[in-house]
Design a protein around this motif. Structure first.
Motif, short mmCIF file in Angstrom:
data_model
loop_
_atom_site.label_atom_id
_atom_site.label_comp_id
_atom_site.label_asym_id
_atom_site.label_seq_id
_atom_site.Cartn_x
_atom_site.Cartn_y
_atom_site.Cartn_z
N GLN A 271 0.84 -1.20 0.00
CA GLN A 271 0.00 0.00 0.00
C GLN A 271 0.87 1.26 0.00
O GLN A 271 0.58 2.23 -0.71
CB GLN A 271 -0.93 -0.02 1.22
CG GLN A 271 -1.97 -1.15 1.15
CD GLN A 271 -2.84 -1.25 2.39
OE1 GLN A 271 -2.36 -1.04 3.51
NE2 GLN A 271 -4.11 -1.59 2.21
N LEU A 272 1.96 1.22 0.77
CA LEU A 272 2.86 2.39 0.79
C LEU A 272 3.55 2.57 -0.56
O LEU A 272 3.61 3.69 -1.09
CB LEU A 272 3.90 2.20 1.91
CG LEU A 272 3.34 2.30 3.33
CD1 LEU A 272 4.36 1.79 4.35
CD2 LEU A 272 2.93 3.73 3.65
N LEU A 273 4.07 1.49 -1.11
CA LEU A 273 4.73 1.61 -2.41
C LEU A 273 3.73 2.01 -3.49
O LEU A 273 4.05 2.78 -4.40
CB LEU A 273 5.40 0.28 -2.80
CG LEU A 273 6.75 -0.04 -2.15
CD1 LEU A 273 7.28 -1.38 -2.68
CD2 LEU A 273 7.77 1.06 -2.41
N GLY A 274 2.51 1.51 -3.38
CA GLY A 274 1.48 1.87 -4.35
C GLY A 274 1.17 3.35 -4.31
O GLY A 274 0.98 4.00 -5.37
N LEU A 275 1.10 3.93 -3.12
CA LEU A 275 0.88 5.38 -3.01
C LEU A 275 2.02 6.14 -3.69
O LEU A 275 1.81 7.14 -4.37
CB LEU A 275 0.79 5.79 -1.54
CG LEU A 275 -0.47 5.31 -0.79
CD1 LEU A 275 -0.33 5.63 0.69
CD2 LEU A 275 -1.73 5.96 -1.36
N ALA A 276 3.24 5.65 -3.50
CA ALA A 276 4.39 6.29 -4.13
C ALA A 276 4.36 6.17 -5.65
O ALA A 276 4.99 6.95 -6.36
CB ALA A 276 5.69 5.70 -3.58
N MET A 277 3.62 5.17 -6.14
CA MET A 277 3.48 5.01 -7.60
C MET A 277 2.30 5.81 -8.13
O MET A 277 1.93 5.71 -9.31
CB MET A 277 3.29 3.54 -7.95
CG MET A 277 4.49 2.66 -7.65
SD MET A 277 5.98 3.24 -8.47
CE MET A 277 7.15 3.15 -7.11
N GLY A 278 1.65 6.58 -7.23
CA GLY A 278 0.55 7.43 -7.65
C GLY A 278 -0.81 6.78 -7.66
O GLY A 278 -1.78 7.36 -8.15
N LEU A 279 -0.90 5.57 -7.09
CA LEU A 279 -2.19 4.88 -7.04
C LEU A 279 -3.05 5.47 -5.93
O LEU A 279 -2.53 5.95 -4.91
CB LEU A 279 -1.98 3.38 -6.82
CG LEU A 279 -1.17 2.66 -7.91
CD1 LEU A 279 -0.86 1.23 -7.50
CD2 LEU A 279 -1.94 2.68 -9.23
N SER A 280 -4.37 5.39 -6.07
CA SER A 280 -5.26 5.95 -5.06
C SER A 280 -5.35 5.04 -3.84
O SER A 280 -5.13 3.82 -3.93
CB SER A 280 -6.67 6.13 -5.65
OG SER A 280 -7.29 4.86 -5.84
N ALA A 281 -5.67 5.64 -2.69
CA ALA A 281 -5.82 4.87 -1.46
C ALA A 281 -6.91 3.83 -1.61
O ALA A 281 -6.79 2.70 -1.09
CB ALA A 281 -6.14 5.82 -0.30
N ARG A 282 -8.00 4.17 -2.32
CA ARG A 282 -9.09 3.21 -2.50
C ARG A 282 -8.66 2.04 -3.35
O ARG A 282 -8.98 0.89 -3.06
CB ARG A 282 -10.31 3.91 -3.11
CG ARG A 282 -11.49 2.98 -3.41
CD ARG A 282 -12.75 3.76 -3.65
NE ARG A 282 -13.25 4.36 -2.41
CZ ARG A 282 -14.00 3.71 -1.52
NH1 ARG A 282 -14.33 2.44 -1.71
NH2 ARG A 282 -14.42 4.34 -0.44
N LYS A 283 -7.92 2.30 -4.40
CA LYS A 283 -7.46 1.22 -5.27
C LYS A 283 -6.55 0.26 -4.50
O LYS A 283 -6.49 -0.93 -4.81
CB LYS A 283 -6.71 1.79 -6.47
CG LYS A 283 -6.50 0.79 -7.60
CD LYS A 283 -5.92 1.48 -8.82
CE LYS A 283 -5.86 0.53 -10.01
NZ LYS A 283 -7.16 0.11 -10.50
N LEU A 284 -5.87 0.78 -3.49
CA LEU A 284 -4.95 -0.03 -2.70
C LEU A 284 -5.62 -0.65 -1.48
O LEU A 284 -4.96 -1.33 -0.69
CB LEU A 284 -3.76 0.83 -2.26
CG LEU A 284 -2.88 1.35 -3.41
CD1 LEU A 284 -2.00 2.49 -2.94
CD2 LEU A 284 -2.05 0.21 -4.00
N GLY A 285 -6.91 -0.39 -1.31
CA GLY A 285 -7.66 -1.02 -0.21
C GLY A 285 -7.34 -0.45 1.16
O GLY A 285 -7.62 -1.08 2.18
#
Length: 303
Positions: A271-285
């Motif tokens: 989830q942390l790396l996903g945020l750094a990749m610009g993904l939304s919090a919802r998409k990352l659950g």
């Protein structure tokens, strides 16, 4: 870039749903390629070995054999520490015991399953990301920084023990360490996090005792939460659905049963790396986590 067979295991299709979703979203954002393992079964978890140890070995070996024989892969990627541990243990047992290998192969033929040949390896998601990209590859793909959030990286006990089933570890520079694992630290630091000196990186969370002795599990989790806060962490990053669930649930229980409140947030490293990749919090659950970190992430300017 290598292609891997993705083995989610039972937990990622249940309580670890946000780990599954964030893993899939992150892998896609990083332009890596994984394919769901076909017709997979439980790795044997922790309970099956109480029926018969060889049954757990067979169940894990069947998954590896499907990847190799039916799908043509030489690597299975397992994000769950428990699944990763059991698949690695099966690899070790079948490489070191001709009797065990013969038993597993005979069982497979009787069940008309693919026959294990020992030519498929298991990687944890952390290891795959390090092998394919490493910190520099993560930096090259960053969309935003984690803005210096202070993180205690928690690896859990099954990622590194027992040492003999992880022969690729402890091989010096570049390898993972069973004494002081650092792959998660390296990847999150590349994304802009500040890793605190967390002394309980590989301590047990008590996940196996949650139902039989909840007080012991709560105390073990409390040790982790308090040690992280004493180290100055704002977040504990996890890499295992059982550890993650235990930390979240027993953080609540520690407050309601024992009156001991801790405020450190708990997030999957994906989830942390996903945020750094610009993904939304919802998409990352992230909104599905028990530990509510959305306000914290807003305050830090990460979402």
């Amino acid at each position: 870039m290598s292609k891997v067979a993705y083995y989610p295991g039972c937990a990622l299709e249940g309580s670890g749903g946000p780990y599954d979703r964030s893993t899939r979203a992150l892998v896609k954002a990083l332009e890596l390629e994984m394919h769901d393992l076909e017709d997979w079964n439980c790795c044997g978890a922790m309970e099956v070995k109480n029926v018969h140890p060889m049954l757990q070995t067979y169940m894990s070996a069947r998954n590896l054999a499907i990847a190799g024989v039916k799908m043509g892969f030489d690597t299975v990627m397992a994000p769950c520490n428990g699944c990763y541990h059991n698949l690695k243990k099966a690899e070790y047992e079948l490489a070191t015991s001709e009797e065990a290998l013969k038993t597993v192969q005979d069982l497979a033929r009787q069940a008309d399953d693919p026959v294990y040949k020992g030519d498929v390896r298991t990687l944890h998601l952390l290891e795959w990301l390090m092998e394919e990209l490493g910190p520099e590859g993560i930096k090259a793909r960053l969309k935003k920084s984690l803005n210096g959030i202070r993180v205690a990286n928690y690896y859990g006990c099954m990622y590194t023990r027992p040492r003999q089933i992880f022969p690729e570890k402890d091989r010096g520079p570049g390898s993972e360490s069973t004494h002081k694992p650092h792959f998660m630290d390296d990847l999150l630091a590349a994304a802009g996090a500040v890793n605190v000196d967390f002394p309980l990186k590989t301590a047990c969370c008590g996940g196996a005792h949650t139902l039989s002795d909840a007080d012991t599990s709560t105390q073990l989790v409390l040790n982790l939460l308090q040690a992280a806060e004493e180290a100055g962490a704002e977040v504990i990053a996890t890499e295992c659905p059982t550890c993650h669930s235990g930390l979240e649930m027993h953080q609540v229980r520690a407050e309601t049963q024992f009156g001991i409140k801790t405020s450190v947030k708990i997030l999957y490293f994906t989830q942390l790396l996903g945020l750094a990749m610009g993904l939304s919090a919802r998409k990352l659950g992230i909104h599905e986590n028990v530990s509510d970190s959305l306000d914290f992430l807003h305050e830090k300017g990460i979402i």
